[in-house]
Design an enzyme around this catalytic site. Sequence first.
Site, PDB file in Angstrom:
ATOM      1  N   HIS A 131       7.766  -0.900  -2.507  1.00 14.61           N
ATOM      2  CA  HIS A 131       6.884  -0.475  -3.568  1.00 14.61           C
ATOM      3  C   HIS A 131       5.363  -1.205  -3.383  1.00 14.61           C
ATOM      4  O   HIS A 131       4.534  -0.771  -4.475  1.00 14.61           O
ATOM      5  CB  HIS A 131       7.444  -0.779  -4.962  1.00 14.61           C
ATOM      6  CG  HIS A 131       7.740  -2.363  -5.199  1.00 14.61           C
ATOM      7  ND1 HIS A 131       8.254  -2.768  -6.570  1.00 14.61           N
ATOM      8  CD2 HIS A 131       7.875  -3.400  -4.531  1.00 14.61           C
ATOM      9  CE1 HIS A 131       8.200  -4.000  -6.548  1.00 14.61           C
ATOM     10  NE2 HIS A 131       8.145  -4.280  -5.216  1.00 14.61           N
ATOM     11  N   HIS A 132       5.131  -2.056  -2.611  1.00 10.33           N
ATOM     12  CA  HIS A 132       3.755  -2.876  -2.674  1.00 10.33           C
ATOM     13  C   HIS A 132       2.874  -1.991  -1.580  1.00 10.33           C
ATOM     14  O   HIS A 132       1.774  -2.339  -1.819  1.00 10.33           O
ATOM     15  CB  HIS A 132       3.819  -4.206  -2.108  1.00 10.33           C
ATOM     16  CG  HIS A 132       4.753  -5.059  -2.898  1.00 10.33           C
ATOM     17  ND1 HIS A 132       4.274  -4.974  -4.515  1.00 10.33           N
ATOM     18  CD2 HIS A 132       5.820  -5.983  -2.920  1.00 10.33           C
ATOM     19  CE1 HIS A 132       5.130  -5.956  -5.060  1.00 10.33           C
ATOM     20  NE2 HIS A 132       6.233  -6.408  -4.198  1.00 10.33           N
ATOM     21  N   ALA A 133       3.270  -1.269  -0.786  1.00  7.42           N
ATOM     22  CA  ALA A 133       2.591  -0.706   0.357  1.00  7.42           C
ATOM     23  C   ALA A 133       1.421   0.244  -0.574  1.00  7.42           C
ATOM     24  O   ALA A 133       1.801   1.017  -1.410  1.00  7.42           O
ATOM     25  CB  ALA A 133       3.236   0.296   1.399  1.00  7.42           C
ATOM     26  N   HIS A 171       5.574  -6.862  -9.527  1.00 11.47           N
ATOM     27  CA  HIS A 171       5.221  -5.650 -10.035  1.00 11.47           C
ATOM     28  C   HIS A 171       5.058  -4.357  -9.093  1.00 11.47           C
ATOM     29  O   HIS A 171       4.824  -4.806  -7.905  1.00 11.47           O
ATOM     30  CB  HIS A 171       3.676  -5.922 -10.480  1.00 11.47           C
ATOM     31  CG  HIS A 171       2.809  -4.721 -10.821  1.00 11.47           C
ATOM     32  ND1 HIS A 171       1.737  -4.378 -10.547  1.00 11.47           N
ATOM     33  CD2 HIS A 171       3.125  -3.783 -11.682  1.00 11.47           C
ATOM     34  CE1 HIS A 171       1.126  -3.194 -11.120  1.00 11.47           C
ATOM     35  NE2 HIS A 171       2.237  -2.809 -11.984  1.00 11.47           N
ATOM     36  N   ASP A 173       3.422  -2.676  -7.742  1.00 14.65           N
ATOM     37  CA  ASP A 173       1.865  -2.166  -7.893  1.00 14.65           C
ATOM     38  C   ASP A 173       1.410  -0.779  -6.897  1.00 14.65           C
ATOM     39  O   ASP A 173       0.383  -0.145  -7.300  1.00 14.65           O
ATOM     40  CB  ASP A 173       0.943  -3.150  -7.186  1.00 14.65           C
ATOM     41  CG  ASP A 173       1.318  -3.965  -6.020  1.00 14.65           C
ATOM     42  OD1 ASP A 173       2.565  -3.644  -5.587  1.00 14.65           O
ATOM     43  OD2 ASP A 173       0.571  -4.724  -5.300  1.00 14.65           O
TER      44      ASP A 173
END
Length: 390
Positions: A131-133, A171, A173
């Site tokens: 989920h950070h990419a 998070h 993000d």
Amino acid sequence: MSGRTQLMWDEAVTGYDFGPDHPMDPVRLTLTRRLVDAFGLDREMDVVSAKAAGESTLRLVHREDYIEAVKAASVDPRAADMSYGLGTMDDPAFAGMHEVSALIAGQSVGAAEAVWRGDASHAVNFAGGLHHAMPGGASGFCIYNDASLAIARLLELGAERVAYIDVDVHHGDGVQAAFWEDPRVLTISLHEHPRTLFPQTGWPEETGADGAEGSAVNVALPAGTGDAGWLRAFHSVVPELIADFRPQVLVTQHGADTHFEDPLAHLAVSLDAQRAVQVACHELAHEHAEGRWIALGGGGYAVVDVVPRSWTHLVAIAAGREIAPDAVIPEGWRQEVFARTRQLAPARMTDGRWPVAWKSWEDGYDPADRLDQAIVATRRAVFPLRGLLA
């Protein structure tokens, strides 16, 4: 809808390997897959290998120049362009990186297609949840954002309301950024407070762009939050927002790094509480999204003791065959763990804290309590924007 659950799996996803000293050890995927098999869950599901995401699919979220940079680093890791977050300590470049990252993304996109078209009621890709990419860069062990790509594909197929719940300790993000301006997507992230943990975002005041106000929700939890507080925060925010939004599909990310044994974060959540949230997400999908549920993995760096058990529970819940919290782990799996890692495997499926007790928000709150302050901050920031009482 068939009612069958799809487990998205291709053995090649274990090639997502940043090297022997990196905390994201792909053995966590292998051990999860073997534990799922040890409990006989394959008989309850359709195990499906989707094709890798092609460039047109990747461009639903990612910039073309970034995709080209990943492909170049995949061919020659020594030439990785660090301006794209590639070749860094968090995201070392490795041969074949584009191909395996696209394969993981393809499993989540395939899950979205199957659920939307009614080929499956639920679909799980525990190799996903990266989920950070960002649209234009790698970040936080994540090359392509499969969660965002799955949501983008749902929108492309005609979905008008997609809800995303992220309970990773970090998070979500990248997913928030991808849909910051899109009111069709409600992103909810519960995570350790940005003051104490990467990526230092996810403040309650982050609520979406103009025209999409209230579409981003962030619950920033104090370091040290345990089971009762974590479940209290989830149930004080998530169900009411999901009921109001009425999603057609629910996408959830289940990073296991909230656990008290995880080496990279500071929450104190047990496997029992993680299982309770998995059950709650399953119920929310049936209550508000006609059962359409796409469940993803995510972080988790206690790769023997925590991750395989947590995600095997997730698969079992999605398959409609929950594993009892006190279930004994099959001896064959424990032997395989020792053979692969030289670590002793856990003997039972949770930490022995079931059922987990927590206090409902309706019973009142303590304005001096840090956890309750976090909940209040989120409710005050978001709920009025959605026409709800804070």
